[in-house]
Design a protein around this motif. Structure first.
Motif, PDB file in Angstrom:
ATOM      1  N   LEU A  21      39.303  58.277  37.903  1.00 22.98           N
ATOM      2  CA  LEU A  21      38.422  57.116  37.826  1.00 22.98           C
ATOM      3  C   LEU A  21      39.174  55.886  37.332  1.00 22.98           C
ATOM      4  O   LEU A  21      38.961  54.772  37.811  1.00 22.98           O
ATOM      5  CB  LEU A  21      37.236  57.417  36.911  1.00 22.98           C
ATOM      6  N   GLY A  22      40.074  56.104  36.345  1.00 24.58           N
ATOM      7  CA  GLY A  22      40.856  54.987  35.819  1.00 24.58           C
ATOM      8  C   GLY A  22      41.746  54.395  36.890  1.00 24.58           C
ATOM      9  O   GLY A  22      41.819  53.174  37.053  1.00 24.58           O
ATOM     10  N   ALA A  23      42.423  55.278  37.647  1.00 24.52           N
ATOM     11  CA  ALA A  23      43.290  54.798  38.717  1.00 24.52           C
ATOM     12  C   ALA A  23      42.471  54.091  39.791  1.00 24.52           C
ATOM     13  O   ALA A  23      42.854  53.047  40.313  1.00 24.52           O
ATOM     14  CB  ALA A  23      44.064  55.970  39.326  1.00 24.52           C
ATOM     15  N   GLY A  24      41.299  54.670  40.102  1.00 22.03           N
ATOM     16  CA  GLY A  24      40.438  54.048  41.096  1.00 22.03           C
ATOM     17  C   GLY A  24      39.949  52.694  40.635  1.00 22.03           C
ATOM     18  O   GLY A  24      39.887  51.735  41.397  1.00 22.03           O
ATOM     19  N   GLY A  25      39.599  52.590  39.338  1.00 19.07           N
ATOM     20  CA  GLY A  25      39.142  51.314  38.791  1.00 19.07           C
ATOM     21  C   GLY A  25      40.229  50.268  38.844  1.00 19.07           C
ATOM     22  O   GLY A  25      39.982  49.120  39.198  1.00 19.07           O
ATOM     23  N   ALA A  26      41.459  50.684  38.498  1.00 15.78           N
ATOM     24  CA  ALA A  26      42.579  49.737  38.548  1.00 15.78           C
ATOM     25  C   ALA A  26      42.822  49.291  39.979  1.00 15.78           C
ATOM     26  O   ALA A  26      43.077  48.109  40.242  1.00 15.78           O
ATOM     27  CB  ALA A  26      43.830  50.400  37.973  1.00 15.78           C
ATOM     28  N   GLY A  27      42.725  50.242  40.926  1.00 10.96           N
ATOM     29  CA  GLY A  27      42.919  49.896  42.329  1.00 10.96           C
ATOM     30  C   GLY A  27      41.852  48.942  42.824  1.00 10.96           C
ATOM     31  O   GLY A  27      42.137  47.988  43.540  1.00 10.96           O
ATOM     32  N   TRP A  28      40.588  49.182  42.421  1.00 11.63           N
ATOM     33  CA  TRP A  28      39.497  48.303  42.828  1.00 11.63           C
ATOM     34  C   TRP A  28      39.682  46.914  42.238  1.00 11.63           C
ATOM     35  O   TRP A  28      39.472  45.905  42.920  1.00 11.63           O
ATOM     36  CB  TRP A  28      38.156  48.878  42.353  1.00 11.63           C
ATOM     37  N   THR A  29      40.091  46.862  40.964  1.00 11.19           N
ATOM     38  CA  THR A  29      40.308  45.578  40.301  1.00 11.19           C
ATOM     39  C   THR A  29      41.397  44.792  41.020  1.00 11.19           C
ATOM     40  O   THR A  29      41.256  43.599  41.290  1.00 11.19           O
ATOM     41  CB  THR A  29      40.698  45.779  38.824  1.00 11.19           C
ATOM     42  N   PHE A  30      42.513  45.478  41.338  1.00 10.13           N
ATOM     43  CA  PHE A  30      43.620  44.813  42.037  1.00 10.13           C
ATOM     44  C   PHE A  30      43.151  44.308  43.390  1.00 10.13           C
ATOM     45  O   PHE A  30      43.429  43.164  43.773  1.00 10.13           O
ATOM     46  CB  PHE A  30      44.792  45.784  42.217  1.00 10.13           C
ATOM     47  N   TRP A  31      42.399  45.152  44.116  1.00 10.46           N
ATOM     48  CA  TRP A  31      41.922  44.754  45.442  1.00 10.46           C
ATOM     49  C   TRP A  31      41.008  43.545  45.339  1.00 10.46           C
ATOM     50  O   TRP A  31      41.118  42.598  46.117  1.00 10.46           O
ATOM     51  CB  TRP A  31      41.166  45.911  46.086  1.00 10.46           C
ATOM     52  N   ARG A  32      40.092  43.556  44.346  1.00 14.98           N
ATOM     53  CA  ARG A  32      39.155  42.449  44.187  1.00 14.98           C
ATOM     54  C   ARG A  32      39.887  41.141  43.885  1.00 14.98           C
ATOM     55  O   ARG A  32      39.630  40.109  44.504  1.00 14.98           O
ATOM     56  CB  ARG A  32      38.145  42.742  43.072  1.00 14.98           C
ATOM     57  N   LEU A  33      40.823  41.197  42.920  1.00 16.05           N
ATOM     58  CA  LEU A  33      41.549  39.992  42.545  1.00 16.05           C
ATOM     59  C   LEU A  33      42.403  39.493  43.699  1.00 16.05           C
ATOM     60  O   LEU A  33      42.502  38.294  43.946  1.00 16.05           O
ATOM     61  CB  LEU A  33      42.408  40.256  41.317  1.00 16.05           C
ATOM     62  N   ASN A  34      43.031  40.424  44.402  1.00 15.61           N
ATOM     63  CA  ASN A  34      43.882  40.058  45.528  1.00 15.61           C
ATOM     64  C   ASN A  34      43.046  39.440  46.650  1.00 15.61           C
ATOM     65  O   ASN A  34      43.448  38.467  47.295  1.00 15.61           O
ATOM     66  CB  ASN A  34      44.626  41.292  46.038  1.00 15.61           C
ATOM     67  N   ASP A  35      41.864  40.016  46.872  1.00 10.91           N
ATOM     68  CA  ASP A  35      40.997  39.559  47.956  1.00 10.91           C
ATOM     69  C   ASP A  35      40.356  38.209  47.641  1.00 10.91           C
ATOM     70  O   ASP A  35      39.889  37.514  48.539  1.00 10.91           O
ATOM     71  CB  ASP A  35      39.904  40.609  48.210  1.00 10.91           C
ATOM     72  N   ASN A  36      40.338  37.842  46.358  1.00 15.17           N
ATOM     73  CA  ASN A  36      39.761  36.557  45.951  1.00 15.17           C
ATOM     74  C   ASN A  36      40.514  35.364  46.531  1.00 15.17           C
ATOM     75  O   ASN A  36      39.938  34.312  46.796  1.00 15.17           O
ATOM     76  CB  ASN A  36      39.810  36.418  44.419  1.00 15.17           C
ATOM     77  N   ILE A  37      41.827  35.531  46.672  1.00 20.78           N
ATOM     78  CA  ILE A  37      42.709  34.391  46.976  1.00 20.78           C
ATOM     79  C   ILE A  37      42.602  33.975  48.442  1.00 20.78           C
ATOM     80  O   ILE A  37      42.695  34.807  49.338  1.00 20.78           O
ATOM     81  CB  ILE A  37      44.171  34.742  46.648  1.00 20.78           C
ATOM     82  N   ARG A  38      42.420  32.690  48.666  1.00 15.58           N
ATOM     83  CA  ARG A  38      42.468  32.148  50.015  1.00 15.58           C
ATOM     84  C   ARG A  38      43.832  31.500  50.230  1.00 15.58           C
ATOM     85  O   ARG A  38      44.457  31.029  49.275  1.00 15.58           O
ATOM     86  CB  ARG A  38      41.373  31.100  50.219  1.00 15.58           C
TER      87      ARG A  38
END
Length: 346
Positions: A21-38
């Motif tokens: 779950l921790g690894a998944g949470g970190a992966g989701w966080t990274f994906w969200r932050l990365n996806d934020n950028i235009r």
């Protein structure tokens, strides 16, 4: 014995589950932050007809026989950089509308424009503010819809963004400065306010009372700790100080830049994961960049390479200007001082 073994098995499954779950949470966080950028592909849009690019360097020397090839890609860059930073109301949404921006993404404006020059070694910087009321020759710019805009003489500087977005803003700056912009970074109203809040506010000192009906800011002369909304209001204030021109506002913005550097250096985000995430989410969620820094990895690398910067090593100046001879409400570059300043940034 069987009961103890069963407990150990349950504990083991629980630990594995927590790690997954921790690894998944970190992966989701990274994906969200990365996806934020235009991002905008400035290089592809402008091609090769641009000022010469300064060759990038890293903190590791490729000629050093002791430097292994595997270590070189992870070395932090240390070469000089020129970054065009714009503050705009370009992103739609109720937050930007409430803070003074557009509510539908149309008619976006570049309210603030700064060329940030990072010295070789990245321990010092010069921030040059360009008044938005400066009259310039706006070059022909490629348009998103196809074709190109016409060359415009005696156009207001901030019209470049309105006409052709980031691409035209970069081309106009390069045309007037003859300096290559290595990167483009744009932050919107709500993102700036959220970033200041995530950092715990910012402390500034003003030399005079401020009372601006447009920015809704009232401050007495002295030192104040501002939240994000008030910091944004300070950055946008022009009518409550001096002669009410854009030049007075630039002085406040430069004060705010140094105050933010002090706040960032005094805030240990790594020891506060919640605040770190809030800051990262605010930054990435409000950014438009060029494609060279449009990922969380590249932004972190850029940020780490600038960790030696402080308010003491950052110089803030305004492009030398004089009142336009044909329009008392506008300014033009004061030559040869303006050209000499831009030449010093090459």
């Amino acid at each position: 014995m069987g009961r103890q073994r069963r407990r150990l098995r349950i504990a083991g499954f629980t630990l594995v589950g927590a790690l997954v779950l921790g690894a998944g949470g970190a992966g989701w966080t990274f994906w969200r932050l990365n996806d934020n950028i235009r991002s905008v592909d400035i290089d592809a849009a402008l091609g090769d007809n641009r000022p010469a690019k300064t060759g990038p360097t890293t903190s590791a020397d490729p000629s050093d026989p002791s430097a292994s090839p595997s270590a070189l890609p992870s070395a932090l860059p240390s070469g000089a950089l020129n970054i065009l930073v714009l503050g705009s109301d370009s992103r739609s949404g109720t937050e930007n509308a409430e803070l003074g921006g557009g509510d539908d993404g149309a008619g976006a404006r570049s309210d603030t424009a700064m060329v940030v020059h990072i010295d070789e070694g990245r321990a010092g910087a010069t921030v040059v503010s360009i008044p938005r009321d400066t009259l310039v020759t706006r070059p022909s710019c490629p348009l998103e819809s196809g074709g190109s805009s016409s060359v415009a003489y005696n156009a207001m500087f901030n019209s470049a963004y309105a006409v052709g977005g980031p691409v035209c803003a970069v081309k106009t700056v390069e045309s007037m400065t003859h300096v290559r912009m290595d990167h483009y970074i744009e932050i919107d109203f709500s993102g700036f306010a959220q970033l200041v809040d995530a950092l715990g506010g910012v402390t500034v000192t003003t030399d005079e009372d401020i009372d601006d009906d447009d920015s809704h800011l009232e401050l007495t002369a002295g030192t104040h700790h501002l939240d994000g909304e008030k910091a944004l209001a300070l950055a946008r204030t022009r009518h409550g100080i001096g002669d009410g021109s854009d030049l007075g506002r630039i002085g406040l913005q430069q004060t705010l830049v140094k105050a933010l550097l002090d706040q960032i250096s005094s805030t240990d985000l790594l020891t506060d994961p919640t605040r770190l995430y809030e800051a990262a989410d605010a930054i990435t969620g409000s950014l438009t960049t060029d494609t060279d820094v449009d990922s969380l990895t590249e932004l972190m690398k850029l940020g780490q390479s600038l960790k030696g910067l402080s308010s003491d090593t950052t110089k803030t100046v305004m492009m030398p200007v004089v009142t336009a001879p044909y329009d008392g409400n506008r300014v033009v570059a004061d030559e040869p001082e303006a050209s000499e300043l831009w030449e010093s940034l090459k």
